[in-house]
Enzyme design. Structure first.
Site, mmCIF file in Angstrom:
data_model
loop_
_atom_site.group_PDB
_atom_site.id
_atom_site.type_symbol
_atom_site.label_atom_id
_atom_site.label_comp_id
_atom_site.label_asym_id
_atom_site.label_seq_id
_atom_site.Cartn_x
_atom_site.Cartn_y
_atom_site.Cartn_z
ATOM 1 C CE LYS A 14 -2.346 -1.051 3.780
ATOM 2 N NZ LYS A 14 -1.771 -2.346 4.179
ATOM 3 N NE ARG A 89 -4.429 -1.591 10.251
ATOM 4 C CZ ARG A 89 -3.406 -1.064 9.559
ATOM 5 N NH1 ARG A 89 -3.515 0.111 9.000
ATOM 6 N NH2 ARG A 89 -2.298 -1.752 9.423
ATOM 7 N NE ARG A 128 7.389 -2.384 6.109
ATOM 8 C CZ ARG A 128 6.058 -2.201 5.988
ATOM 9 N NH1 ARG A 128 5.546 -1.799 4.837
ATOM 10 N NH2 ARG A 128 5.266 -2.430 7.009
ATOM 11 N NE ARG A 134 6.215 -0.026 10.192
ATOM 12 C CZ ARG A 134 5.090 -0.134 9.520
ATOM 13 N NH1 ARG A 134 4.942 0.499 8.365
ATOM 14 N NH2 ARG A 134 4.101 -0.873 9.987
ATOM 15 N NE ARG A 146 2.322 -4.957 11.314
ATOM 16 C CZ ARG A 146 3.466 -4.809 10.637
ATOM 17 N NH1 ARG A 146 4.592 -5.279 11.113
ATOM 18 N NH2 ARG A 146 3.455 -4.175 9.488
HETATM 19 P P1 ADP Z 1 1.032 -2.044 8.015
HETATM 20 O O1 ADP Z 1 -0.012 -1.860 6.952
HETATM 21 O O2 ADP Z 1 2.355 -2.414 7.464
HETATM 22 O O3 ADP Z 1 0.597 -2.906 9.156
HETATM 23 P P2 ADP Z 1 0.621 0.652 9.066
HETATM 24 O O4 ADP Z 1 1.722 1.618 8.952
HETATM 25 O O5 ADP Z 1 -0.599 0.888 8.254
HETATM 26 O O6 ADP Z 1 1.356 -0.686 8.696
HETATM 27 O O7 ADP Z 1 0.153 0.483 10.567
HETATM 28 C C1 ADP Z 1 1.052 0.190 11.608
HETATM 29 C C2 ADP Z 1 0.270 0.021 12.926
HETATM 30 O O8 ADP Z 1 -0.412 1.256 13.243
HETATM 31 C C3 ADP Z 1 -0.836 -1.020 12.916
HETATM 32 O O9 ADP Z 1 -0.358 -2.316 13.204
HETATM 33 C C4 ADP Z 1 -1.772 -0.474 14.018
HETATM 34 O O10 ADP Z 1 -1.289 -0.754 15.302
HETATM 35 C C5 ADP Z 1 -1.689 1.021 13.846
HETATM 36 N N1 ADP Z 1 -2.754 1.526 12.930
HETATM 37 C C6 ADP Z 1 -2.556 2.105 11.709
HETATM 38 N N2 ADP Z 1 -3.727 2.440 11.146
HETATM 39 C C7 ADP Z 1 -4.699 2.065 12.020
HETATM 40 C C8 ADP Z 1 -6.123 2.113 12.009
HETATM 41 N N3 ADP Z 1 -6.797 2.626 10.971
HETATM 42 N N4 ADP Z 1 -6.803 1.628 13.087
HETATM 43 C C9 ADP Z 1 -6.149 1.119 14.119
HETATM 44 N N5 ADP Z 1 -4.814 1.014 14.198
HETATM 45 C C10 ADP Z 1 -4.084 1.483 13.163
#
Ligand code: ADP
Length: 193
Positions: A14, A89, A128, A134, A146
């Protein structure tokens, strides 16, 4: 306006595709993951609260991310459209987003869902983790948590928009260019509609 959700599990590409899509279509990129990481970097109260959840691979509370998105919409009144990345999400986040957009006489135009096998996701995220800095990427247990959260809570987002016939699956494996072209093709179909 053109409002797009780029959807898919962690590691599905993404972030990579978002960068290219916003450059091509002039959309405003709203990544809740990026916003949360910047809150952590700035050591805000919100960031400190989110960090422990993120480090365990769990979602932060709906009201927190909904508030962030609501503020971002308010702060970008001139945007030609938004690319939502990592949001919504959960089903509650989808419903909240629809409401926020409806208040502005807007809606989601399309949900592009990147499809990648679980084996490939884990490989990409571990890879990554070697360079991203991260903390949620360098531990296989956290990566699996996750992906679990994704299946348990996030897949409902696709179901929510499927009802409105807004979801298009895109194969998320192959070259970055091929995937980008497939995404552009779907966007342009909908933009013309
Ligand atoms: P990835 O898609 O690689 O898991 P993100 O950068 O989108 O990484 O998200 C990293 C973390 O941030 C998630 O595992 C979650 O803990 C938190 N997070 C991000 N977006 C949301 C969301 N919309 N609702 C709840 N938690 C979120």
């Amino acid at each position: 306006m053109f409002n797009l959700i780029l959807f898919g599990p962690p590691g599905s590409g993404k972030g990579t595709q978002s960068e290219r899509l916003i450059a091509r279509y002039g959309l405003k990129h709203l990544s809740t993951g990026d916003i949360l990481r910047s809150e952590i970097a700035n050591q805000t109260t919100l960031g400190m609260e989110a960090k422990s959840l993120m480090d365990r691979g769990e979602l932060v509370p709906d009201e927190v991310v909904i508030g962030m998105i609501s503020a971002a919409l308010d702060n970008n009144p001139q945007a030609k459209g938004f690319l939502f990345d990592g949001f919504p999400r959960t089903k509650a986040q989808s419903e909240a987003l629809d409401k926020l957009l409806a208040q502005r006489n807007e809606a989601i135009n399309v949900v592009l869902a990147l499809e990648v096998t679980e084996e490939e996701l884990i490989k990409r995220l571990l890879n990554r983790g070697l360079t991203s800095g991260r903390s949620d990427d360098n531990n296989e247990a956290v990566i699996r948590a996750r992906i679990q959260e994704y299946h348990k809570k996030t897949s409902a987002v696709a179901d929510h928009y499927q009802v409105f016939n807004k979801v298009v699956g895109i194969k998320g494996e192959g070259t970055v260019d091929d995937i980008f072209n497939a995404l552009c093709e779907e966007i342009e179909k909908r933009m013309a509609a």
